[in-house]
Design a protein around this motif. Structure first.
Motif, PDB file in Angstrom:
ATOM      1  N   SER A  48      50.476 107.651  -2.044  1.00 30.84           N
ATOM      2  CA  SER A  48      51.282 108.269  -3.096  1.00 30.84           C
ATOM      3  C   SER A  48      51.824 109.632  -2.676  1.00 30.84           C
ATOM      4  CB  SER A  48      50.474 108.405  -4.390  1.00 30.84           C
ATOM      5  OG  SER A  48      49.337 109.216  -4.167  1.00 30.84           O
ATOM      6  N   SER A  49      51.309 110.186  -1.602  1.00 31.68           N
ATOM      7  CA  SER A  49      51.796 111.468  -1.111  1.00 31.68           C
ATOM      8  C   SER A  49      52.678 111.317   0.131  1.00 31.68           C
ATOM      9  CB  SER A  49      50.623 112.396  -0.787  1.00 31.68           C
ATOM     10  OG  SER A  49      49.854 111.876   0.277  1.00 31.68           O
ATOM     11  N   TYR A  50      52.994 110.080   0.488  1.00 34.15           N
ATOM     12  CA  TYR A  50      53.785 109.796   1.680  1.00 34.15           C
ATOM     13  C   TYR A  50      55.227 109.452   1.320  1.00 34.15           C
ATOM     14  CZ  TYR A  50      49.678 109.450   4.765  1.00 34.15           C
ATOM     15  OH  TYR A  50      48.564 109.713   5.497  1.00 34.15           O
ATOM     16  N   ASN A  51      56.147 109.959   2.082  1.00 38.80           N
ATOM     17  CA  ASN A  51      57.524 109.472   1.998  1.00 38.80           C
ATOM     18  C   ASN A  51      57.542 108.051   2.562  1.00 38.80           C
ATOM     19  OD1 ASN A  51      58.357 112.029   1.089  1.00 38.80           O
ATOM     20  ND2 ASN A  51      58.617 112.728   3.197  1.00 38.80           N
ATOM     21  N   THR A  52      58.446 107.242   2.043  1.00 46.12           N
ATOM     22  CA  THR A  52      58.487 105.838   2.455  1.00 46.12           C
ATOM     23  C   THR A  52      59.915 105.401   2.731  1.00 46.12           C
ATOM     24  OG1 THR A  52      56.578 105.417   1.027  1.00 46.12           O
ATOM     25  CG2 THR A  52      57.753 103.508   1.859  1.00 46.12           C
ATOM     26  N   LEU A  54      67.720 102.433   9.924  1.00 46.69           N
ATOM     27  CA  LEU A  54      67.210 102.909   8.647  1.00 46.69           C
ATOM     28  C   LEU A  54      68.083 102.374   7.521  1.00 46.69           C
ATOM     29  CD1 LEU A  54      65.375 104.796   6.976  1.00 46.69           C
ATOM     30  CD2 LEU A  54      67.005 106.627   7.446  1.00 46.69           C
ATOM     31  N   VAL A  55      67.444 101.853   6.487  1.00 46.41           N
ATOM     32  CA  VAL A  55      68.169 101.300   5.348  1.00 46.41           C
ATOM     33  C   VAL A  55      68.138 102.265   4.162  1.00 46.41           C
ATOM     34  CG1 VAL A  55      68.244  99.430   3.669  1.00 46.41           C
ATOM     35  CG2 VAL A  55      67.685  98.928   6.060  1.00 46.41           C
ATOM     36  N   ALA A  56      66.930 102.703   3.806  1.00 48.67           N
ATOM     37  CA  ALA A  56      66.779 103.583   2.648  1.00 48.67           C
ATOM     38  C   ALA A  56      65.441 104.293   2.727  1.00 48.67           C
ATOM     39  CB  ALA A  56      66.868 102.792   1.342  1.00 48.67           C
ATOM     40  N   THR A  57      65.382 105.472   2.125  1.00 49.49           N
ATOM     41  CA  THR A  57      64.120 106.207   2.042  1.00 49.49           C
ATOM     42  C   THR A  57      63.927 106.749   0.643  1.00 49.49           C
ATOM     43  OG1 THR A  57      65.067 108.345   2.666  1.00 49.49           O
ATOM     44  CG2 THR A  57      64.269 106.928   4.462  1.00 49.49           C
ATOM     45  N   ILE A  58      62.670 107.021   0.335  1.00 50.48           N
ATOM     46  CA  ILE A  58      62.334 107.623  -0.951  1.00 50.48           C
ATOM     47  C   ILE A  58      61.207 108.617  -0.721  1.00 50.48           C
ATOM     48  CG2 ILE A  58      60.720 105.767  -1.560  1.00 50.48           C
ATOM     49  CD1 ILE A  58      61.746 106.129  -4.500  1.00 50.48           C
ATOM     50  N   SER A  59      61.329 109.776  -1.357  1.00 57.93           N
ATOM     51  CA  SER A  59      60.291 110.785  -1.199  1.00 57.93           C
ATOM     52  C   SER A  59      59.024 110.364  -1.916  1.00 57.93           C
ATOM     53  CB  SER A  59      60.785 112.128  -1.748  1.00 57.93           C
ATOM     54  OG  SER A  59      61.083 112.002  -3.137  1.00 57.93           O
ATOM     55  N   TRP A  60      57.934 111.072  -1.638  1.00 62.61           N
ATOM     56  CA  TRP A  60      56.640 110.697  -2.206  1.00 62.61           C
ATOM     57  C   TRP A  60      56.676 110.706  -3.724  1.00 62.61           C
ATOM     58  CZ3 TRP A  60      54.012 113.955  -5.427  1.00 62.61           C
ATOM     59  CH2 TRP A  60      54.427 115.285  -5.431  1.00 62.61           C
ATOM     60  N   SER A  61      57.452 111.603  -4.298  1.00 63.33           N
ATOM     61  CA  SER A  61      57.515 111.697  -5.754  1.00 63.33           C
ATOM     62  C   SER A  61      58.529 110.750  -6.362  1.00 63.33           C
ATOM     63  CB  SER A  61      57.884 113.125  -6.158  1.00 63.33           C
ATOM     64  OG  SER A  61      59.211 113.405  -5.752  1.00 63.33           O
ATOM     65  N   GLY A  62      59.383 110.199  -5.512  1.00 65.11           N
ATOM     66  CA  GLY A  62      60.460 109.358  -6.020  1.00 65.11           C
ATOM     67  C   GLY A  62      61.690 110.135  -6.410  1.00 65.11           C
ATOM     68  N   GLY A  63      61.631 111.443  -6.264  1.00 68.60           N
ATOM     69  CA  GLY A  63      62.726 112.273  -6.721  1.00 68.60           C
ATOM     70  C   GLY A  63      63.922 112.316  -5.799  1.00 68.60           C
ATOM     71  N   ASN A  64      63.719 111.961  -4.561  1.00 68.65           N
ATOM     72  CA  ASN A  64      64.824 111.996  -3.594  1.00 68.65           C
ATOM     73  C   ASN A  64      64.929 110.659  -2.894  1.00 68.65           C
ATOM     74  OD1 ASN A  64      65.718 114.888  -3.667  1.00 68.65           O
ATOM     75  ND2 ASN A  64      63.579 115.217  -3.160  1.00 68.65           N
ATOM     76  N   THR A  65      66.151 110.173  -2.801  1.00 62.27           N
ATOM     77  CA  THR A  65      66.406 108.920  -2.111  1.00 62.27           C
ATOM     78  C   THR A  65      67.568 109.089  -1.145  1.00 62.27           C
ATOM     79  OG1 THR A  65      67.882 108.151  -3.871  1.00 62.27           O
ATOM     80  CG2 THR A  65      65.565 107.475  -3.998  1.00 62.27           C
ATOM     81  N   TYR A  66      67.598 108.208  -0.167  1.00 64.29           N
ATOM     82  CA  TYR A  66      68.682 108.193   0.818  1.00 64.29           C
ATOM     83  C   TYR A  66      69.028 106.739   1.112  1.00 64.29           C
ATOM     84  CZ  TYR A  66      70.803 107.919   5.398  1.00 64.29           C
ATOM     85  OH  TYR A  66      71.641 107.599   6.439  1.00 64.29           O
ATOM     86  N   TYR A  67      70.319 106.492   1.315  1.00 64.91           N
ATOM     87  CA  TYR A  67      70.766 105.142   1.643  1.00 64.91           C
ATOM     88  C   TYR A  67      71.722 105.193   2.823  1.00 64.91           C
ATOM     89  CZ  TYR A  67      68.946 103.959  -2.968  1.00 64.91           C
ATOM     90  OH  TYR A  67      68.143 103.790  -4.056  1.00 64.91           O
ATOM     91  N   ALA A  92      55.753 104.392   6.208  1.00 63.92           N
ATOM     92  CA  ALA A  92      55.329 105.527   5.395  1.00 63.92           C
ATOM     93  C   ALA A  92      54.819 106.638   6.291  1.00 63.92           C
ATOM     94  CB  ALA A  92      54.239 105.099   4.411  1.00 63.92           C
ATOM     95  N   ALA A  93      55.106 107.862   5.883  1.00 66.89           N
ATOM     96  CA  ALA A  93      54.668 109.009   6.667  1.00 66.89           C
ATOM     97  C   ALA A  93      54.560 110.222   5.761  1.00 66.89           C
ATOM     98  CB  ALA A  93      55.643 109.297   7.797  1.00 66.89           C
ATOM     99  N   PRO A  94      53.638 111.120   6.065  1.00 68.18           N
ATOM    100  CA  PRO A  94      53.578 112.352   5.285  1.00 68.18           C
ATOM    101  C   PRO A  94      54.791 113.219   5.569  1.00 68.18           C
ATOM    102  CG  PRO A  94      52.014 112.419   7.105  1.00 68.18           C
ATOM    103  CD  PRO A  94      52.605 111.050   7.093  1.00 68.18           C
ATOM    104  N   SER A  95      55.098 114.097   4.666  1.00 71.66           N
ATOM    105  CA  SER A  95      56.245 114.982   4.831  1.00 71.66           C
ATOM    106  C   SER A  95      56.120 115.754   6.137  1.00 71.66           C
ATOM    107  CB  SER A  95      56.322 115.962   3.658  1.00 71.66           C
ATOM    108  OG  SER A  95      56.575 115.287   2.471  1.00 71.66           O
ATOM    109  N   GLY A  96      57.227 115.819   6.858  1.00 71.87           N
ATOM    110  CA  GLY A  96      57.236 116.534   8.113  1.00 71.87           C
ATOM    111  C   GLY A  96      56.950 115.682   9.327  1.00 71.87           C
ATOM    112  N   ARG A  97      56.496 114.476   9.120  1.00 73.24           N
ATOM    113  CA  ARG A  97      56.211 113.574  10.235  1.00 73.24           C
ATOM    114  C   ARG A  97      57.292 112.509  10.295  1.00 73.24           C
ATOM    115  NH1 ARG A  97      50.573 110.438  10.521  1.00 73.24           N
ATOM    116  NH2 ARG A  97      49.844 112.587  10.414  1.00 73.24           N
TER     117      ARG A  97
END
Length: 120
Positions: free
Chosen positions: A30-34, A47-60, A98-103
């Motif tokens: 739950s603390s990892y970006n995915t 890369l297709v899409a990403t979402i931050s650990w909180s779900g607040g930020n996404t990328y496509y 999945a990876a922690p922020s910064g990795r």
């Protein structure tokens, strides 16, 4: 330690939809970006899409923007990829990472992949 298991792939006609799921074990998820990645035969992983650990930020990626939606439910330790208006060029093995922020994701945790096939 985080283990990821993808599901939801399959065969679909062009224009159809699929929803991929990435189920994770481990309290840290739950603390990892995915992110969702894909690799087609003879092509590099992209890369297709990403979402931050909180779900607040996404990328496509531009190629899926407006058609795919990434989301997560941290209570269920699951990340989803809703894929609509599928095209033959979307066919690939889809991986969850999945990876922690910064990795970088390359140095994070990966699932085994799920096959998506799109018929024209």
């Amino acid at each position: 330690q985080v283990q990821l298991v993808e599901s939801g792939g399959g065969l679909v006609q062009a224009g159809g939809s699929l929803r991929l799921s990435c189920a994770a074990s481990g309290r840290a998820f739950s603390s990892y970006n995915t992110g969702w990645f894909r690799q087609a035969p003879g092509k590099e992983r992209e890369l297709v899409a990403t979402i931050s650990w909180s779900g607040g930020n996404t990328y496509y990626a531009d190629s899926v923007k407006g058609r795919f939606t990434i989301s997560r439910d941290n209570a269920k330790n699951t990340v989803y990829l809703q894929m609509n208006s599928l095209k033959p060029e979307d066919a690939a093995v889809y991986y969850c990472a999945a990876a922690p922020s910064g990795r970088p994701y390359a140095h994070g945790y990966w699932g085994q992949g799920t096959q998506v096939t799109v018929s024209s």
